[in-house]
Design a protein around this motif. Structure first.
Motif, PDB file in Angstrom:
ATOM      1  N   PHE A 233      41.182  71.782 103.626  1.00 33.02           N
ATOM      2  CA  PHE A 233      42.012  72.491 102.648  1.00 33.02           C
ATOM      3  C   PHE A 233      42.536  73.815 103.193  1.00 33.02           C
ATOM      4  CE2 PHE A 233      38.628  70.099 100.538  1.00 33.02           C
ATOM      5  CZ  PHE A 233      39.389  69.164  99.857  1.00 33.02           C
ATOM      6  N   LEU A 276      40.438  79.135  95.555  1.00 35.02           N
ATOM      7  CA  LEU A 276      39.187  78.396  95.647  1.00 35.02           C
ATOM      8  C   LEU A 276      38.008  79.347  95.811  1.00 35.02           C
ATOM      9  CD1 LEU A 276      40.154  75.413  97.978  1.00 35.02           C
ATOM     10  CD2 LEU A 276      39.886  75.405  95.505  1.00 35.02           C
ATOM     11  N   THR A 291      37.808  66.677  96.748  1.00 33.78           N
ATOM     12  CA  THR A 291      39.147  66.727  96.173  1.00 33.78           C
ATOM     13  C   THR A 291      39.115  67.279  94.761  1.00 33.78           C
ATOM     14  OG1 THR A 291      39.804  64.833  97.525  1.00 33.78           O
ATOM     15  CG2 THR A 291      41.202  65.363  95.640  1.00 33.78           C
ATOM     16  N   GLU A 292      38.128  66.869  93.990  1.00 29.76           N
ATOM     17  CA  GLU A 292      37.993  67.385  92.626  1.00 29.76           C
ATOM     18  C   GLU A 292      37.752  68.893  92.646  1.00 29.76           C
ATOM     19  OE1 GLU A 292      34.847  65.091  90.970  1.00 29.76           O
ATOM     20  OE2 GLU A 292      36.139  63.364  90.484  1.00 29.76           O
ATOM     21  N   TRP A 293      36.871  69.340  93.568  1.00 24.68           N
ATOM     22  CA  TRP A 293      36.624  70.768  93.686  1.00 24.68           C
ATOM     23  C   TRP A 293      37.882  71.524  94.092  1.00 24.68           C
ATOM     24  CZ3 TRP A 293      36.543  73.141  98.712  1.00 24.68           C
ATOM     25  CH2 TRP A 293      36.303  74.513  98.667  1.00 24.68           C
ATOM     26  N   ALA A 294      38.629  70.984  95.062  1.00 21.60           N
ATOM     27  CA  ALA A 294      39.832  71.662  95.538  1.00 21.60           C
ATOM     28  C   ALA A 294      40.877  71.785  94.442  1.00 21.60           C
ATOM     29  CB  ALA A 294      40.415  70.919  96.731  1.00 21.60           C
ATOM     30  N   SER A 295      40.894  70.841  93.509  1.00 27.79           N
ATOM     31  CA  SER A 295      41.900  70.864  92.438  1.00 27.79           C
ATOM     32  C   SER A 295      41.615  71.945  91.403  1.00 27.79           C
ATOM     33  CB  SER A 295      41.971  69.499  91.753  1.00 27.79           C
ATOM     34  OG  SER A 295      40.776  69.224  91.041  1.00 27.79           O
ATOM     35  N   THR A 296      40.450  72.593  91.476  1.00 28.10           N
ATOM     36  CA  THR A 296      40.111  73.606  90.482  1.00 28.10           C
ATOM     37  C   THR A 296      40.673  74.979  90.819  1.00 28.10           C
ATOM     38  OG1 THR A 296      38.023  74.178  91.594  1.00 28.10           O
ATOM     39  CG2 THR A 296      37.959  72.386  89.978  1.00 28.10           C
ATOM     40  N   ASP A 298      43.786  77.580  92.867  1.00 29.41           N
ATOM     41  CA  ASP A 298      45.158  77.679  93.357  1.00 29.41           C
ATOM     42  C   ASP A 298      45.158  77.642  94.888  1.00 29.41           C
ATOM     43  OD1 ASP A 298      45.777  78.057  90.722  1.00 29.41           O
ATOM     44  OD2 ASP A 298      46.003  80.229  90.880  1.00 29.41           O
ATOM     45  N   ARG A 316      50.429  76.158  94.618  1.00 30.36           N
ATOM     46  CA  ARG A 316      49.961  75.067  93.786  1.00 30.36           C
ATOM     47  C   ARG A 316      48.916  75.604  92.817  1.00 30.36           C
ATOM     48  NH1 ARG A 316      45.201  71.316  95.219  1.00 30.36           N
ATOM     49  NH2 ARG A 316      44.288  73.183  94.262  1.00 30.36           N
ATOM     50  N   THR A 317      49.195  75.474  91.526  1.00 32.16           N
ATOM     51  CA  THR A 317      48.276  75.991  90.500  1.00 32.16           C
ATOM     52  C   THR A 317      47.683  74.856  89.707  1.00 32.16           C
ATOM     53  OG1 THR A 317      50.091  76.241  88.910  1.00 32.16           O
ATOM     54  CG2 THR A 317      49.564  78.136  90.314  1.00 32.16           C
TER      55      THR A 317
END
Length: 317
Positions: A233, A276, A291-296, A298, A316-317
Motif C-alpha cells: 500500500f 492509515l 485489503t479491508e484494513w487498507a480501505s479504512t 485515506d 482516495r477517501t
C-alpha cells in the motif's frame, strides 16, 4: 473507480477507470471553475515565492507550505465534469482490460498491465500502434508498470525491474536491467533524462540518464513505516515542471518538492486526517484482511503540477 492518469494542462486531467471488470475508455475531465479536489495553490505570500523557488541554505529545514484557501472534500461528480468520452478501439489483438494512460503529443498512450501491452491511440481513440506480450524476451513483459514517450522512443518499466526502449520505426532498441528498485512512475525531464519514482521509496527518486542507460543520482527517503505489511500500500508518484519535482507518497499527507540537484526546497501539507493507522492491527497477513484494513484509511494516489503555481492531489477517501 476513476484513477488520475495525467495532467493535460491548466484545468484538465485525463482520467481512466475500470468498470464492470473491463477497462473502460479514457475520459477527459475538466476541473470546475473555482473548485479543485484536494488541490493546493502554492501561495506567493508564503516564505518562498513560487516564481523563485531555490534550494535553502544547508542549515535551514525546507519550509512547510500551506494550501492557499480551504481544501474541501466533495463528491467526484461535484468536483469534475466530463468533457467527452473517448472509446478506445479494440481488435483481435487488442483488448482494454486494465489500462493506465500517460500524456503523449500524438494522443493517448496506454499501458495495459493485464494484457502486457503498450498502445498509442489518436485523440479520437483510433489505434495507431501496439506492442508487447507476456514473456521474458525483448519487447515482452511480466507486468508493465507504466510507459511514457521520450523523444523518439517509448520507455516502459515492468515489474521485473527492466526498462525497455521501443520505437515505432525500429522496434525494441534497448533493454536495461535496473538496480534493486521497483519503479512506480516515470516523469520525463528532457529527451535524455528521466525521474524514476520507486515503490519501495528507498531511495524514493532516481535521476536516470536514458542516453547512457545509467543512474546519475538517487535521493529522497520519505518517512514511511518500516512494517513490511505496508509494502503493498506504499508507493510514490512524481510530476516534473520547470525543473521542480513534485512527489506524493501514498500514506503521507505531505507533498515534497525537490530541485534537479536533489535538494528538497519545500513541503506541502494537505491536512488529510484519516490516513492509515501507523501500526496495522495484529492478525493481519491474509490478503483479504489487509485489503479491508487498507480501505479504512485515506490514501494519496498521485499529485500533479496543474501549472507552475498549482498542484492537484488525488486522494482516495
Amino acid at each position: 473507480m476513476p484513477w488520475p492518469c495525467s495532467s493535460l494542462g491548466p484545468g484538465e486531467l485525463r482520467v481512466c477507470g475500470e468498470f464492470g471488470g473491463k477497462g473502460y475508455s479514457a475520459e477527459l475531465l475538466a476541473v470546475l471553475s473555482g473548485l479543485i479536489l484536494a488541490g493546493c495553490v502554492l501561495d506567493a505570500g508564503t516564505s518562498i515565492p513560487v516564481s523563485g523557488l531555490s534550494a535553502p541554505t544547508p542549515d535551514l529545514t525546507p519550509p512547510i507550505l500551506r494550501p492557499a484557501g480551504e481544501v474541501v472534500e466533495v463528491a467526484f461528480e461535484e468536483a469534475f465534469e466530463v468533457l467527452r468520452r473517448i472509446p478506445l478501439e479494440e481488435n483481435a489483438e487488442v483488448l482494454n482490460v486494465s489500462i493506465f494512460a500517460s500524456p503523449d503529443p500524438d494522443g493517448i498512450l496506454i499501458t495495459d498491465r493485464l494484457e502486457k501491452q503498450v498502445r498509442l491511440y489518436d485523440p479520437e481513440g483510433r489505434l495507431i500502434w501496439h506492442f508487447g506480450r507476456e514473456g521474458d524476451g525483448p519487447g515482452e513483459f511480466s507486468t508493465p508498470r507504466t510507459a511514457i514517450r521520450v523523444g523518439e522512443h517509448v520507455v516502459v518499466v515492468d515489474s521485473r525491474r527492466r526498462l525497455t526502449k521501443w520505437s515505432p520505426r525500429d522496434g525494441v532498441v534497448g533493454v536495461v536491467n535496473l538496480p534493486a528498485y521497483d519503479v512506480a512512475s516515470i516523469s520525463a525531464v528532457t529527451d535524455t533524462h528521466l525521474v524514476l519514482t520507486t515503490r519501495s521509496l528507498r531511495p524514493g527518486l532516481v535521476l536516470w540518464n536514458l542516453a547512457d542507460d545509467r543512474e546519475e543520482m538517487s535521493f529522497f527517503e520519505p518517512p514511511v513505516p518500516s512494517d513490511p505489511r505496508y509494502a503493498s500500500f506504499t508507493w510514490g508518484h512524481s510530476s516534473v515542471m520547470e525543473e521542480r519535482i513534485l512527489t506524493s507518497v501514498s500514506i503521507s499527507d505531505t507533498l515534497y518538492i525537490h530541485d534537479m540537484q536533489g535538494d528538497m526546497i519545500a513541503r506541502l501539507q494537505l491536512g488529510i486526517g484519516n490516513l492509515l493507522h501507523p501500526v496495522p492491527p495484529e492478525g493481519l497477513g491474509v490478503t483479504v484482511r489487509m485489503t479491508e484494513w487498507a480501505s479504512t484509511g485515506d490514501m494519496v494516489l498521485a499529485a500533479f503540477w496543474q501549472d507552475a503555481d498549482t498542484v492537484v492531489a488525488w486522494v482516495r477517501t
